[in-house]
Design a protein around this motif. Structure first.
Motif, short mmCIF file in Angstrom:
data_model
loop_
_atom_site.label_atom_id
_atom_site.label_comp_id
_atom_site.label_asym_id
_atom_site.label_seq_id
_atom_site.Cartn_x
_atom_site.Cartn_y
_atom_site.Cartn_z
N ARG A 88 -0.44 7.22 11.07
CA ARG A 88 0.99 6.34 11.83
C ARG A 88 2.07 6.44 11.01
NH1 ARG A 88 -2.27 0.69 12.05
NH2 ARG A 88 -3.16 1.48 10.21
N GLY A 113 -3.47 -4.60 13.59
CA GLY A 113 -3.28 -2.92 13.10
C GLY A 113 -4.06 -2.46 12.16
N VAL A 173 2.32 -0.41 6.63
CA VAL A 173 1.57 0.24 7.91
C VAL A 173 0.62 -0.93 8.68
CG1 VAL A 173 -0.03 2.17 8.89
CG2 VAL A 173 1.03 2.29 6.46
N GLY A 233 -6.01 5.67 1.69
CA GLY A 233 -5.67 6.98 1.72
C GLY A 233 -4.71 7.40 0.56
N HIS A 234 -5.40 8.21 -0.42
CA HIS A 234 -4.26 8.39 -1.32
C HIS A 234 -4.23 10.24 -1.43
CE1 HIS A 234 -5.49 4.75 -2.94
NE2 HIS A 234 -6.75 5.15 -2.83
N THR A 285 -7.09 0.12 10.18
CA THR A 285 -7.37 1.38 10.28
C THR A 285 -8.61 1.65 11.23
OG1 THR A 285 -8.95 1.22 8.38
CG2 THR A 285 -6.26 1.57 7.94
N GLY A 286 -9.34 0.78 11.62
CA GLY A 286 -10.33 1.05 12.60
C GLY A 286 -11.49 1.50 11.65
N VAL A 333 -3.49 -8.61 6.40
CA VAL A 333 -3.93 -8.39 5.25
C VAL A 333 -5.53 -7.59 5.44
CG1 VAL A 333 -3.30 -10.33 3.86
CG2 VAL A 333 -5.22 -10.19 4.94
N GLY A 343 0.77 -1.22 -0.06
CA GLY A 343 -0.17 -0.13 0.12
C GLY A 343 0.79 1.25 -0.17
N ASP A 344 0.30 2.45 -0.46
CA ASP A 344 0.77 3.78 -0.34
C ASP A 344 1.83 3.81 -1.15
OD1 ASP A 344 -1.00 4.39 1.75
OD2 ASP A 344 0.43 3.50 3.28
N GLY A 350 -7.57 -0.04 -4.09
CA GLY A 350 -7.20 0.69 -2.82
C GLY A 350 -6.19 -0.49 -2.22
N GLN A 351 -5.49 -0.41 -1.34
CA GLN A 351 -4.60 -1.24 -0.82
C GLN A 351 -3.52 -1.60 -1.75
OE1 GLN A 351 -8.30 -1.46 0.27
NE2 GLN A 351 -7.42 0.42 1.46
N GLU A 389 0.46 -4.23 11.46
CA GLU A 389 1.11 -5.38 11.72
C GLU A 389 1.78 -6.22 10.59
OE1 GLU A 389 2.42 -5.17 14.81
OE2 GLU A 389 1.18 -3.57 15.26
P1 IMO Z 1 -3.85 2.47 0.48
O1 IMO Z 1 -5.04 2.38 -0.58
C1 IMO Z 1 -1.55 0.97 3.54
C2 IMO Z 1 -3.43 -1.99 6.25
C3 IMO Z 1 -3.60 -1.54 7.75
C4 IMO Z 1 -3.89 -2.92 8.32
C5 IMO Z 1 -4.37 -3.85 7.20
C6 IMO Z 1 -5.92 -4.03 7.55
O2 IMO Z 1 -3.80 3.88 0.86
O3 IMO Z 1 -2.52 1.94 0.02
P2 IMO Z 1 -8.26 -2.60 7.57
O4 IMO Z 1 -8.43 -1.43 8.20
O5 IMO Z 1 -8.04 -2.65 6.02
O6 IMO Z 1 -8.80 -4.00 7.97
O7 IMO Z 1 -6.44 -2.93 7.88
O8 IMO Z 1 -4.34 -3.15 5.95
N1 IMO Z 1 -4.04 -1.06 5.26
C7 IMO Z 1 -3.30 -0.28 4.44
N2 IMO Z 1 -1.86 0.07 4.72
N3 IMO Z 1 -2.31 1.33 2.72
C8 IMO Z 1 -3.71 1.20 2.66
O9 IMO Z 1 -4.45 1.78 1.78
C9 IMO Z 1 -4.29 0.35 3.65
N4 IMO Z 1 -5.35 -0.01 3.84
C10 IMO Z 1 -5.32 -0.91 4.91
O10 IMO Z 1 -2.91 -0.88 8.00
O11 IMO Z 1 -2.27 -3.30 8.46
#
Ligand code: IMO
Ligand code: GDP
Ligand code: MG
Length: 428
Positions: A302, A126, A272, A40-41, A128-129, A237, A12-13, A222-223, A274
């Motif tokens: 974070r 871990g 981001v 988050g973009h 995003t809540g 995941v 991600g990111d 996303g992700q 665990e």
């Molecule tokens: P973008 O689209 C980075 C991570 C969370 C956590 C795991 C599960 O910006 O790349 P979730 O809330 O989805 O159940 O969390 O996935 N996570 C991301 N890490 N970029 C993201 O989105 C993420 N969306 C979820 O940190 O480890």
């Protein structure tokens, strides 16, 4: 080249938002097909920063019709907050379409996400809540609330009742929380439903008709691959399909219509939350990458975990997504290093692995085998062609290309829309 998927090749990111935005002026539709406001973009246009979560990044390009596909989970409050914030900045959001089959993140899903994480303690994901996992769990358990359910109060009440049935036992008896009532949930959702109604559409039909008419559709993930519920580092995941197949199931467009699959990949790695991360740097160099790369989460703020580029992950991503192109981002962050290590394989208990180990325990115990490449000192942020890059930076990119087995079609040298070197056009 009418149908192009843009997805994350690491954790991600990687800069998917920027990559999508850059193609925005040349595409007709941008579809978000998975995830929700866990994403988050950050997109930077003329020095102005936009942080998007639930809305597809294509919304920032005037001619584009942004689409939230059936594979997405929608938090209505967040959706309208995001729309209002963009409207206030003069961005036209009026063309947004939302699939009637997308699932709704109900307030109880957010509660369950948070209490579950607390309950897991050291074993937490871990997250995003934002209620993402529990909402997808409801979808798969067939007790989810869909967008179309919002417009029939009777059905909605029945579905909420069905969803809360077991959850209240869990909340009260296991987590020691108060029970959630059908009435409060119904009120929360109905208050927001009417505003959504004009945006709701059969987005699968809209997108297929658009492709029939020769329009260009970009599918924005996303992700990322390593967070994909099937192909990622399970259980660390997210709960959706962030890989190329997800673009089809999450939008209602068949695989035979997809022309290109673009993997966005950072010139190093971040994560981001665990979970295993073989090339993670826990020393000053990790802090250097975090500071230089501004590696703090767009959604939760974070600090991101940082590490070197992992070619095993890149090869794996190329394979499970059938990547046709890579976009390497943040090459500029690596400027000023004498040597840049790249992980070419793993050592697991004395055995070399060139491919991702299928066994989770082996991946947890993987030690990177590094190859050191020469660094560069020149500021590369103004480079706009491959030839302008210092020779060692060129060699770094070519090495990544060779190791991943996928051609590098664009290279990011800064956060701005214009800060990109294009080697191959992604839309032709
Ligand atoms: P973008 O689209 C980075 C991570 C969370 C956590 C795991 C599960 O910006 O790349 P979730 O809330 O989805 O159940 O969390 O996935 N996570 C991301 N890490 N970029 C993201 O989105 C993420 N969306 C979820 O940190 O480890
Ligand atoms: P996404 O979730 O994949 O869209 O990525 P994020 O937006 O969460 O994180 C990527 C961050 O890197 C954002 O702050 C972007 O503005 C920034 N970014 C993207 N590409 C580049 C690049 O080539 N160089 C630099 N320095 N920053 C970049
Ligand atoms: Mg992000």
């Amino acid at each position: 080249m009418p149908a192009v998927v843009v997805l994350g090749a690491q954790w991600g990111d990687e800069g998917k938002g920027k990559a999508t935005d850059q193609l925005g002026s040349r595409v007709d539709y941008v579809v978000k097909f998975n995830g929700g406001n866990n994403a988050g973009h950050t997109v930077v246009i003329d020095g102005e920063k936009y942080a998007l979560h639930l809305l597809p990044s294509g919304i920032l390009s005037p001619g584009v019709t942004p689409v939230i596909g059936n594979g997405v989970v929608v938090d209505l409050e967040v959706l309208f907050q995001e729309i209002d914030a963009l409207d206030a900045r003069g961005v036209d959001t009026s063309k947004l379409l939302v699939s009637a089959n997308a699932h709704i993140i109900a307030p109880y899903n957010r509660t369950i996400d948070k209490v579950t994480e607390r309950f897991l303690g050291k074993r937490r994901i871990g997250t995003t809540g934002r209620g993402i996992g529990p909402t997808y769990a409801d979808k798969i358990s067939r007790v989810g609330i869909r967008v179309q359910d919002l417009f029939d109060e009777h059905i909605l009440a029945q579905k909420i009742e069905g969803a809360l049935d077991q959850k209240n036992h869990l909340l009260v008896k296991v987590y020691n929380r108060r029970a959630i009532t059908v009435e409060e949930t119904l009120e929360d959702l109905l208050t927001l439903a009417e505003r959504l109604r004009p945006m709701v559409a059969d987005t699968s039909l809209v997108l297929n008709q658009a492709l029939d008419a020769g329009k260009t559709v970009l599918f924005e993930a996303g992700q990322a691959t390593m967070l994909d519920v099937d192909h990622g580092t399970y259980p660390f995941v997210t709960s959706s399909s962030a890989t190329a197949g997800g673009a089809c199931t999450g939008s209602g467009v068949g695989p035979t219509r997809i022309d290109r699959v673009v993997g966005v990949i950072k010139a190093y790695t971040t994560r981001v939350g665990e979970g295993p991360f073989p090339t993670e740097l826990l020393d000053d160099m990790g802090e250097h990458l975090r500071k230089t790369g501004g590696e703090y989460g767009t959604t939760t703020g974070r600090p991101r975990r940082t590490g070197w580029y992992d070619a095993v992950v890149a090869r794996y991503s190329s394979r499970v997504n059938g990547l046709t192109d890579l976009v390497v981002t943040k090459l500029d962050t690596l400027t000023g290093l004498e040597k840049v290590p790249v992980c070419v394989a793993y050592d697991v208990n004395g055995v070399r692995h060139d491919e991702m180990p299928v066994d989770q325990s082996e991946f947890h115990h993987a030690t990177p085998i590094y190859e050191e490449l020469d660094g560069w000192w020149e500021d590369i942020s103004a480079c706009r062609s491959f030839d302008e890059l210092p020779a060692t930076a060129q060699r770094y990119v070519l090495a990544l290309e060779e190791m991943s087995g996928t051609r590098v079609s664009a290279i990011g040298v800064g956060p701005g829309r214009e800060a990109t070197i294009v080697r191959h056009d992604l839309l032709s």
